[in-house]
Design an enzyme around this catalytic site. Structure first.
Site, short mmCIF file in Angstrom:
data_model
loop_
_atom_site.label_atom_id
_atom_site.label_comp_id
_atom_site.label_asym_id
_atom_site.label_seq_id
_atom_site.Cartn_x
_atom_site.Cartn_y
_atom_site.Cartn_z
N HIS A 60 -11.45 -3.98 2.57
CA HIS A 60 -11.36 -3.64 3.99
C HIS A 60 -12.20 -2.43 4.37
O HIS A 60 -12.37 -2.14 5.56
CB HIS A 60 -9.90 -3.36 4.36
CG HIS A 60 -9.33 -2.16 3.67
ND1 HIS A 60 -9.15 -2.12 2.30
CD2 HIS A 60 -8.92 -0.95 4.14
CE1 HIS A 60 -8.65 -0.95 1.97
NE2 HIS A 60 -8.51 -0.23 3.06
N ASP A 61 -12.73 -1.71 3.38
CA ASP A 61 -13.48 -0.48 3.64
C ASP A 61 -14.99 -0.61 3.46
O ASP A 61 -15.72 0.36 3.67
CB ASP A 61 -13.00 0.64 2.70
CG ASP A 61 -11.74 1.33 3.21
OD1 ASP A 61 -11.51 1.30 4.44
OD2 ASP A 61 -11.00 1.90 2.39
N ASP A 107 -3.39 4.50 -2.34
CA ASP A 107 -4.55 4.94 -1.58
C ASP A 107 -4.98 6.34 -2.00
O ASP A 107 -4.14 7.25 -2.10
CB ASP A 107 -4.18 4.91 -0.09
CG ASP A 107 -5.35 5.22 0.81
OD1 ASP A 107 -6.27 4.39 0.87
OD2 ASP A 107 -5.33 6.28 1.46
N ASP A 145 0.84 -1.19 0.00
CA ASP A 145 0.00 0.00 0.00
C ASP A 145 0.88 1.25 0.00
O ASP A 145 1.86 1.33 0.75
CB ASP A 145 -0.91 0.02 1.23
CG ASP A 145 -2.37 0.19 0.89
OD1 ASP A 145 -2.68 1.18 0.18
OD2 ASP A 145 -3.20 -0.64 1.28
#
Length: 572
Positions: free
Chosen positions: A335-336, A202, A101
């Site tokens: 994950h969000d 991100d 990430d």
């Protein structure tokens, strides 16, 4: 689109790991790098090609690792750099790759750059961040944070406010400053030289803000609306990303995927053009809005029944918009967001069937598919009964604002969290039905999903009809059929309320995909006629030759193959 030489990521399947919740090796209740390494054979057996690792850097503890304090180190709770190198070596030894990430729209407010920046208006690090003079009447502009409230935080020591599009502890970097960009390129090079195979970037399309931070139109019932038109795909975004490509990425054989909310297929085609685009693929969010009330002050927390024709329209827009021009990322969970079987399927009676059907959709569209940990088990949402069981900053902010401060019924807010909370996807990976689901010998950092005694990896592997084995078959089929990777997409019944039927056509191979988005039997008579020479390639109800062709069972998926396009034509 034919694959350019070296575009290995087009043929790959990516598995996303949220390290804190994958596997704990030392009994402290927090997943770690050695825990991941201990499960590499599981990932290899599943058949994935690439592992995307959510942040494992030192962080401020506010936003699940996305508030970084040191870009060149490993957080102690996850292990050491030597542990990370062992993980990388284990992946490469098994023919898998590692994507890290990259979080460079913002840092933690505990990062040394920001500590220096806020020490004085004359600090050489001051313009690493975005500051505006404080105002007696309020923030410099009415921009809202993604996590609620103003996107501006007053720094009392200097009397100026800094911009944070997320939590106040996540100040935005100033990408106008060439020194900031050089710092980012250097830290990227650090990890690339250690041998990683790419970056997931991100919120990468938030780097460029409209100068002057102009006010946006106020919402009807909230003071600080998101000003996305002023920071998504901003005026210098392409300049920054093309510079990043030239300075760093072009020197390595790596994969890049940008998280780009609010991006259109036309913009994505520019970003991912095989010859001139700075990125290889993007994460777009259009299909993540089909079950939201977009008229609400906070659409992210709303849930409405989604219309299957609208889902088809959105997915099809991206399939046709990027075909021959760019590249898609395919995902239904991460994950969000909530667990995909709870959001788009039926996590009750038809959990297994709908989990397999959604996986069929994921693996038969054009693009690189992403599997989030536990989706291969058909994991549902967690639905904790107490707010005390939740850990996510966004969830806790919602509860505080609506219940503690706003007096709203707690049960009503918990229902919103049950449906859309990010912690639904962040509960520990259930490996066994034993104590703590085999995740840890200690106390898990967040409670387990209550379904783990029945839904766990050990049980799935032991059941040849499980969601796990179906994922394995889909991953294998994607490698074997060029129509899946490179074929043209054609939606055959775009307005049908429950049937999603489409063709994938490439050279001398054509696939027909039939998906029943509903809990009732669907009669195909008068809706779609199967071609006479269609052979069932895979289905989620029965083995080839055992499926009644004229109807689809609840949440049924079938993929047919016809060897020659000339013979097949287009089903009526």
């Amino acid at each position: 689109m034919e694959q350019p030489d070296g575009a290995w990521w087009r043929r790959s399947t990516v598995y996303q790991i949220y390290p804190k919740s994958f596997m704990d090796s030392d009994g402290d209740g927090v997943g770690d790098l050695r825990g991941i390494t201990s499960k590499l054979d599981y990932l290899h057996a599943l058949g994935v090609d690439v592992v995307w690792l959510c942040p494992v850097y030192p962080h401020g503890g506010v936003d699940g690792g996305y508030d970084i304090t040191d870009y060149r180190a490993i957080a102690p709770e996850f292990g050491t750099l030597a542990d990370w190198q062992e993980l990388l070596a284990g992946l490469h030894a098994r023919g898998m790759r590692l994507v890290m990430d990259l979080v460079v729209n913002h840092t933690s407010d505990r990062h040394p750059w920001f500590l220096e920046a806020r020490s004085s208006t004359d600090s050489p690090y001051r313009d690493y961040y975005l500051w505006q003079p404080g105002r007696d009447s309020g923030p410099p502009s009415n921009w809202g944070s993604h996590f609620g409230g103003s996107a501006w935080q007053l720094d009392p020591a200097t009397g100026e406010s800094y911009l944070h599009l997320f939590a106040p502890e996540q100040p935005d970097l100033n990408w106008e400053n060439p020194r900031v960009r050089r710092e980012v390129y250097d830290l990227m090079t650090f990890w690339l030289e250690l041998g990683i195979d790419g970056f997931r970037m991100d919120t990468i399309n938030m780097l460029s803000k409209v100068p002057g931070y102009p006010d946006t139109a106020p919402g009807a019932d909230y003071a600080y609306p998101l000003a996305e038109e002023h920071f998504l795909n901003g005026p210098r975004l392409l300049d920054y990303l093309r510079e990043m490509r030239a300075e760093v990425l072009s020197k390595y054989d790596v994969m890049t995927v940008g998280e780009t909310p609010g991006t259109t297929p036309e913009q994505a085609a520019v970003l991912t053009d095989p010859q001139t685009g700075p990125l290889d693929m993007v994460f777009q969010f259009d299909h993540m809005a089909v079950d939201k009330d977009t008229t609400s002050a906070r659409p992210r927390w709303t849930t409405v029944p989604y219309a299957v024709p609208e889902l088809k329209r959105v997915l099809g827009r991206w399939q046709t918009g990027l075909h021959g021009r760019g590249w898609n990322s395919l995902y239904l969970g991460n994950h969000d967001v909530p667990r995909m079987v709870s959001r788009f399927g039926d996590d009750g009676e038809h959990r297994v069937a709908s989990a397999k059907m959604l996986a069929t959709l994921l693996f038969t569209l054009q693009g690189t598919p992403y599997v989030y940990q536990g989706d291969e088990l058909g994991m549902p949402n967690a639905r904790f009964t107490s707010i005390d069981d939740y850990r996510d900053v966004d969830t806790l902010n919602l509860y505080r604002e609506d219940v503690t401060q706003g007096g709203r019924d707690p049960a009503e807010v918990l229902a919103m969290i049950h449906a859309k909370g990010r912690d639904n996807a962040r509960t520990p990976m259930p490996w066994t039905a034993g104590e703590h689901a085999g995740f840890t010998t200690g106390t898990p950092w967040i409670p387990l999903n209550p379904t783990y005694p029945d839904i766990n990896a050990e049980a799935a592997i032991a059941d040849p009809d499980s969601v796990y084995w179906y994922y394995r078959d889909l991953i294998r089929l994607r490698r074997e059929h060029p129509a899946i990777v490179d074929g043209r997409y054609d939606d055959l019944r775009p307005t049908h309320d429950t049937l999603y039927a489409y063709l994938r056509t490439h050279a001398q191979e054509q696939l027909l995909v039939l998906l029943n988005f509903g809990g009732a039997v669907l009669d195909l008579d008068g809706v779609l006629e199967l071609p006479a020479n269609a052979e069932l390639l895979i289905g989620n109800y029965a083995a080839p030759g055992e499926v009644p062709p004229g109807v689809l069972q609840p949440w049924e998926a079938r993929v047919y193959v016809t060897r020659t396009v000339e013979e097949t034509g287009t089903p009526g």
